[in-house]
Each structure stands twice: as structure tokens, then as C-alpha cells.
Design a protein around this motif. Structure first.
Motif, PDB file in Angstrom:
ATOM      1  N   LEU A  41       0.856  -1.186   0.000  1.00 30.93           N
ATOM      2  CA  LEU A  41       0.000   0.000   0.000  1.00 30.93           C
ATOM      3  C   LEU A  41       0.889   1.232   0.000  1.00 30.93           C
ATOM      4  O   LEU A  41       1.763   1.375   0.861  1.00 30.93           O
ATOM      5  N   VAL A  42       0.685   2.114  -0.967  1.00 31.22           N
ATOM      6  CA  VAL A  42       1.588   3.243  -1.187  1.00 31.22           C
ATOM      7  C   VAL A  42       0.802   4.545  -1.263  1.00 31.22           C
ATOM      8  O   VAL A  42      -0.235   4.616  -1.934  1.00 31.22           O
ATOM      9  N   GLY A  43       1.290   5.572  -0.603  1.00 30.69           N
ATOM     10  CA  GLY A  43       0.714   6.901  -0.735  1.00 30.69           C
ATOM     11  C   GLY A  43       1.502   7.745  -1.718  1.00 30.69           C
ATOM     12  O   GLY A  43       2.737   7.679  -1.749  1.00 30.69           O
ATOM     13  N   ILE A  44       0.804   8.512  -2.535  1.00 32.84           N
ATOM     14  CA  ILE A  44       1.459   9.412  -3.484  1.00 32.84           C
ATOM     15  C   ILE A  44       0.916  10.819  -3.241  1.00 32.84           C
ATOM     16  O   ILE A  44      -0.067  11.235  -3.852  1.00 32.84           O
ATOM     17  N   PRO A  45       1.543  11.575  -2.341  1.00 28.68           N
ATOM     18  CA  PRO A  45       1.030  12.897  -1.972  1.00 28.68           C
ATOM     19  C   PRO A  45       1.427  13.974  -2.981  1.00 28.68           C
ATOM     20  O   PRO A  45       2.205  14.882  -2.691  1.00 28.68           O
ATOM     21  N   TYR A  46       0.862  13.862  -4.172  1.00 27.31           N
ATOM     22  CA  TYR A  46       1.232  14.785  -5.257  1.00 27.31           C
ATOM     23  C   TYR A  46      -0.005  15.185  -6.038  1.00 27.31           C
ATOM     24  O   TYR A  46      -0.808  14.331  -6.438  1.00 27.31           O
ATOM     25  N   ASP A  47      -0.174  16.498  -6.255  1.00 24.95           N
ATOM     26  CA  ASP A  47      -1.290  16.963  -7.081  1.00 24.95           C
ATOM     27  C   ASP A  47      -0.882  18.099  -8.009  1.00 24.95           C
ATOM     28  O   ASP A  47      -1.696  18.940  -8.378  1.00 24.95           O
ATOM     29  N   GLY A  48       0.378  18.087  -8.420  1.00 30.91           N
ATOM     30  CA  GLY A  48       0.865  19.122  -9.330  1.00 30.91           C
ATOM     31  C   GLY A  48       0.337  19.008 -10.742  1.00 30.91           C
ATOM     32  O   GLY A  48       0.546  19.911 -11.561  1.00 30.91           O
ATOM     33  N   GLY A  91       4.510   3.293   3.030  1.00 32.81           N
ATOM     34  CA  GLY A  91       4.728   4.718   3.225  1.00 32.81           C
ATOM     35  C   GLY A  91       4.412   5.517   1.982  1.00 32.81           C
ATOM     36  O   GLY A  91       3.731   5.039   1.068  1.00 32.81           O
ATOM     37  N   ASP A  92       4.911   6.744   1.928  1.00 34.89           N
ATOM     38  CA  ASP A  92       4.678   7.636   0.795  1.00 34.89           C
ATOM     39  C   ASP A  92       5.873   7.672  -0.142  1.00 34.89           C
ATOM     40  O   ASP A  92       7.025   7.504   0.293  1.00 34.89           O
ATOM     41  N   VAL A  93       5.600   7.897  -1.407  1.00 41.49           N
ATOM     42  CA  VAL A  93       6.677   8.107  -2.378  1.00 41.49           C
ATOM     43  C   VAL A  93       7.477   9.339  -1.954  1.00 41.49           C
ATOM     44  O   VAL A  93       6.903  10.415  -1.758  1.00 41.49           O
ATOM     45  N   PRO A  94       8.787   9.224  -1.804  1.00 37.96           N
ATOM     46  CA  PRO A  94       9.596  10.402  -1.465  1.00 37.96           C
ATOM     47  C   PRO A  94       9.635  11.374  -2.643  1.00 37.96           C
ATOM     48  O   PRO A  94      10.020  10.997  -3.751  1.00 37.96           O
ATOM     49  N   GLY A 103       9.512  16.138 -13.077  1.00 35.58           N
ATOM     50  CA  GLY A 103      10.403  15.725 -12.000  1.00 35.58           C
ATOM     51  C   GLY A 103       9.686  14.876 -10.970  1.00 35.58           C
ATOM     52  O   GLY A 103      10.214  13.860 -10.496  1.00 35.58           O
ATOM     53  N   ALA A 104       8.484  15.284 -10.603  1.00 39.14           N
ATOM     54  CA  ALA A 104       7.696  14.499  -9.655  1.00 39.14           C
ATOM     55  C   ALA A 104       7.372  13.123 -10.228  1.00 39.14           C
ATOM     56  O   ALA A 104       7.423  12.110  -9.515  1.00 39.14           O
ATOM     57  N   HIS A 105       7.052  13.066 -11.506  1.00 37.59           N
ATOM     58  CA  HIS A 105       6.777  11.780 -12.137  1.00 37.59           C
ATOM     59  C   HIS A 105       8.014  10.892 -12.139  1.00 37.59           C
ATOM     60  O   HIS A 105       7.902   9.663 -11.978  1.00 37.59           O
ATOM     61  N   ASP A 106       9.186  11.478 -12.304  1.00 36.32           N
ATOM     62  CA  ASP A 106      10.420  10.697 -12.208  1.00 36.32           C
ATOM     63  C   ASP A 106      10.603  10.138 -10.804  1.00 36.32           C
ATOM     64  O   ASP A 106      11.046   8.992 -10.629  1.00 36.32           O
ATOM     65  N   ASP A 107      10.277  10.932  -9.782  1.00 30.93           N
ATOM     66  CA  ASP A 107      10.353  10.455  -8.401  1.00 30.93           C
ATOM     67  C   ASP A 107       9.426   9.255  -8.196  1.00 30.93           C
ATOM     68  O   ASP A 107       9.802   8.260  -7.558  1.00 30.93           O
ATOM     69  N   ILE A 108       8.217   9.356  -8.738  1.00 33.10           N
ATOM     70  CA  ILE A 108       7.242   8.278  -8.588  1.00 33.10           C
ATOM     71  C   ILE A 108       7.731   7.017  -9.293  1.00 33.10           C
ATOM     72  O   ILE A 108       7.702   5.915  -8.720  1.00 33.10           O
ATOM     73  N   SER A 109       8.221   7.174 -10.525  1.00 31.66           N
ATOM     74  CA  SER A 109       8.715   6.008 -11.265  1.00 31.66           C
ATOM     75  C   SER A 109       9.890   5.348 -10.552  1.00 31.66           C
ATOM     76  O   SER A 109       9.995   4.110 -10.503  1.00 31.66           O
ATOM     77  N   ALA A 110      10.773   6.150  -9.992  1.00 26.90           N
ATOM     78  CA  ALA A 110      11.945   5.596  -9.290  1.00 26.90           C
ATOM     79  C   ALA A 110      11.512   4.741  -8.106  1.00 26.90           C
ATOM     80  O   ALA A 110      12.077   3.661  -7.850  1.00 26.90           O
ATOM     81  N   PHE A 111      10.486   5.190  -7.372  1.00 30.82           N
ATOM     82  CA  PHE A 111       9.999   4.416  -6.235  1.00 30.82           C
ATOM     83  C   PHE A 111       9.355   3.113  -6.708  1.00 30.82           C
ATOM     84  O   PHE A 111       9.597   2.033  -6.142  1.00 30.82           O
ATOM     85  N   TYR A 112       8.535   3.204  -7.760  1.00 28.62           N
ATOM     86  CA  TYR A 112       7.849   2.004  -8.234  1.00 28.62           C
ATOM     87  C   TYR A 112       8.798   1.045  -8.956  1.00 28.62           C
ATOM     88  O   TYR A 112       8.494  -0.150  -9.056  1.00 28.62           O
ATOM     89  N   ASP A 113       9.925   1.530  -9.425  1.00 31.73           N
ATOM     90  CA  ASP A 113      10.958   0.618  -9.927  1.00 31.73           C
ATOM     91  C   ASP A 113      11.389  -0.333  -8.821  1.00 31.73           C
ATOM     92  O   ASP A 113      11.578  -1.542  -9.046  1.00 31.73           O
ATOM     93  N   LEU A 114      11.561   0.199  -7.605  1.00 30.29           N
ATOM     94  CA  LEU A 114      11.958  -0.625  -6.464  1.00 30.29           C
ATOM     95  C   LEU A 114      10.851  -1.609  -6.092  1.00 30.29           C
ATOM     96  O   LEU A 114      11.111  -2.791  -5.828  1.00 30.29           O
TER      97      LEU A 114
END
Length: 331
Positions: A41-48, A91-94, A103-114
Motif C-alpha cells: 500500500l503506497v501513498g502518493i502525496p502529489y497533485d501538481g 509509506g509515501d513516495v519520497p 520531476g515528480a513523475h520521475d520520483d514516482i517512477s523511481a519508487f515504483y521501480d523498487l
């Protein structure tokens, strides 16, 4: 006198009073690493990527709060998803570049790669709907997948205000990138006027199956599910649920509300009816607590999150059982 031992807040007690314990999604334990987790279960606190009312960045936190009201056993199936597989709150995507959409989308992809590398099925809470695209970049990069998309909007715009990555564009980008097979995509509950016809035309041109709300009401949920299952087939697929698919009478806390939506009972029935599909992930997006004065929308979100967790955990358990049978046969 009863003797007490220290109980780690990282492993909430599901039987504790619902006002107690650290708030996590569905009262799941907090993961300390990515080992020994089947459903994350993952939180994605982003609304940009929003085009109107902001606030969905606060969605994950409030859904965790309302998750305190969820319980273990489903009243229809009588099963407990925590008995079926190993579930944890990751937890939440850093976020390191939250002021840049790309940039935010890159952060999300990097987390989901893991998460993908750890072979964890992700169940995510947004955040705006733009976050599904970077999830797809991680979990669908090896092959095209299908999708059941429950929403008021098609999210097939090309661009908005010069950006191609808003919450109105994720599935157009995913189709263009070869992540999503449009002929295995079904969109349910679509409604509302548009300023142009481009999204509708894109769906027609690319073979996306669109079930408008009028058809949902005319043929009923059972027939809608038959149609959806036929479109998606047996291949790998993803469930993306936008809370604005639900009528604002039940879920007013969202950025782009549209009247005339599905009821909470229909929402539950739709999710339950997807049990058995080959789902490799799901998300619940667009919950905006600042527009949710009573917390009711977040409660709806937490309740639907539980429904999704039930069907995902059942799929995980069945795949594990099939794999064990195959290994025993081979030996």
C-alpha cells in the motif's frame, strides 16, 4: 495486575479500538523494507498535475486516518485479506522535485521501480490522476497491459496549458508509450460535458471501450462487468479508480466533481465483480480533503481501498497456490 510488553507502532493491532494505534492504510503494518511483502500500500502525496481545485496531495494522509474505521473480514466473501497474503504500508513516495510535473513523475517512477523489482503488487492512493502514468512506466515497461478505468473522465487529453502530463492526460501518454493496450482498456462511468471532442475521438480512433454512465444505468452493473471482463481478457491488467466516478452526493471531496455518478453500492459491486482478473496493481486517486468537510469522501476512499485490497489479495493467493501446484507437479 496485567503485565504489558512493548508493542511496536510499526505493527498495528487490528483488534485494537479503532481510535487507537498509528494510522496506516487499512491498519496494515508499516514496512521496514521491501522483503516479505506481497501487496504494498503506497501513498502518493502529489497533485501538481491538477487543472482545477488542488488538495489531492493530502489524500493519502486522510485515507490513512479513515482507514482506522476498516475491519478485517469481508461481509460477503467472509475472507480476511491479511490471511491471504502479506500486506504492508510502504509509506509515501519520497518527493524531491514536487514543483516540476516531470520531476515528480520521475520520483514516482523511481519508487515504483523498487516496488516492481521486489515483485510487490502495488495498491496506491493519490494524489491526482497524473500519477498513474509514472506507475505504468515502472510496472508495464516490459509489455503492454490492459486496464479497467472507473472515472467520470476519460483522461485522454493531449495537453492542458502547455503541459502533456496533467491529470487529464495519463492514459493518452501511456498508450503513446506502448505501456497500455487501448483495445484492452475499458472506461466505466464516463460523463460530463467537455470543451472539445478530442478525448472522445481519441478513444474511438484507438479502440478504447467507453461505457458512459447512461449505459451503466441502462444495462446495470452485472452487464457492465461482463463487458469489462470480455475487453480486458485474461492478460495482465490494472485497476484505476478515480473517486470522482462516485456521485458528489457521496464523494464531494474531489477536484473535478461531476453530478450523475455511480453510487457507493455500485462502486463496491464493480470492484467485487473484477475478482479473478489478472490484476498486477491498482490505484485510488483524486480524493481532496480540503473539499471534504465531513471526511465522508475519505471514508468512501478507505472503504473502496479495502474492497480493492480484497480482490488483489485473492488474486495473489490464487497465483501462489497455482505456482506451488506447478512446482509439486514438476518435482
Amino acid at each position: 495486575m496485567t503485565s504489558h510488553q512493548f508493542h511496536s507502532p510499526a505493527t498495528p493491532d487490528l483488534d485494537a479500538p479503532r481510535y487507537a494505534e498509528i494510522a496506516t492504510f487499512l491498519r496494515a503494518p508499516l514496512a521496514t523494507d521491501l522483503r516479505d511483502v506481497d501487496l504494498g500500500l503506497v501513498g502518493i502525496p502529489y497533485d501538481g498535475g491538477l487543472t482545477n481545485r488542488s488538495g489531492a496531495r493530502h489524500g493519502p494522509r486522510e485515507v490513512r486516518n479513515q482507514s482506522s474505521l476498516t475491519r478485517k473480514y469481508h461481509h460477503v466473501s467472509r475472507t480476511n485479506p491479511f490471511d491471504l497474503c502479506r500486506i504492508a504500508d510502504l509509506g509515501d513516495v519520497p518527493m524531491t522535485r514536487a514543483l516540476s510535473v516531470e520531476g515528480a513523475h520521475d520520483d514516482i517512477s523511481a519508487f515504483y521501480d523498487l516496488v516492481h523489482a521486489a515483485k510487490i503488487i502495488p495498491l496506491s492512493v493519490g494524489g491526482d490522476h497524473s500519477v498513474t502514468y509514472p506507475i505504468f512506466r515502472s510496472i508495464a515497461r516490459e509489455r503492454k497491459i490492459g486496464m479497467v478505468h472507473i472515472d467520470a473522465h476519460m483522461d485522454l487529453w493531449d495537453e492542458f496549458q502547455g503541459s502533456k502530463f496533467s491529470h487529464g492526460s495519463p492514459f493518452r501518454r501511456a498508450i503513446e508509450d506502448g505501456l497500455l493496450d487501448p483495445k484492452r482498456v475499458v472506461q466505466i462511468g464516463i460523463r460530463g460535458a467537455q470543451n472539445n471532442k478530442s478525448g472522445w475521438q481519441y478513444a474511438e480512433d484507438h479502440g478504447v471501450t467507453v461505457i458512459f454512465i447512461e449505459e451503466v444505468n441502462e444495462i446495470g452493473v452485472e452487464k457492465v462487468l461482463e463487458k469489462a471482463r470480455a475487453v480486458v481478457g485474461e492478460g495482465e491488467a490494472y485497476l484505476s479508480f478515480d473517486i470522482d466516478s462516485v456521485d458528489p452526493v457521496f464523494a464531494p471531496g474531489t477536484g473535478t466533481p461531476e453530478i450523475g455518478g455511480i453510487t457507493t453500492i455500485q462502486a463496491q459491486a464493480l470492484i467485487r465483480g473484477l475478482d479473478g482478473l489478472n490484476l498486477i496493481g491498482a490505484d485510488l486517486v483524486e480524493i481532496s480533503p480540503p473539499f471534504d468537510q465531513t471526511g465522508g469522501t475519505s471514508l468512501v476512499g478507505a472503504s473502496l481501498l479495502y474492497e480493492i485490497a480484497c480482490i488483489l489479495s485473492n488474486g495473489i493467493a490464487k497465483r501462489k497456490c497455482a505456482l506451488n501446484d506447478l512446482m509439486q507437479t514438476a518435482s
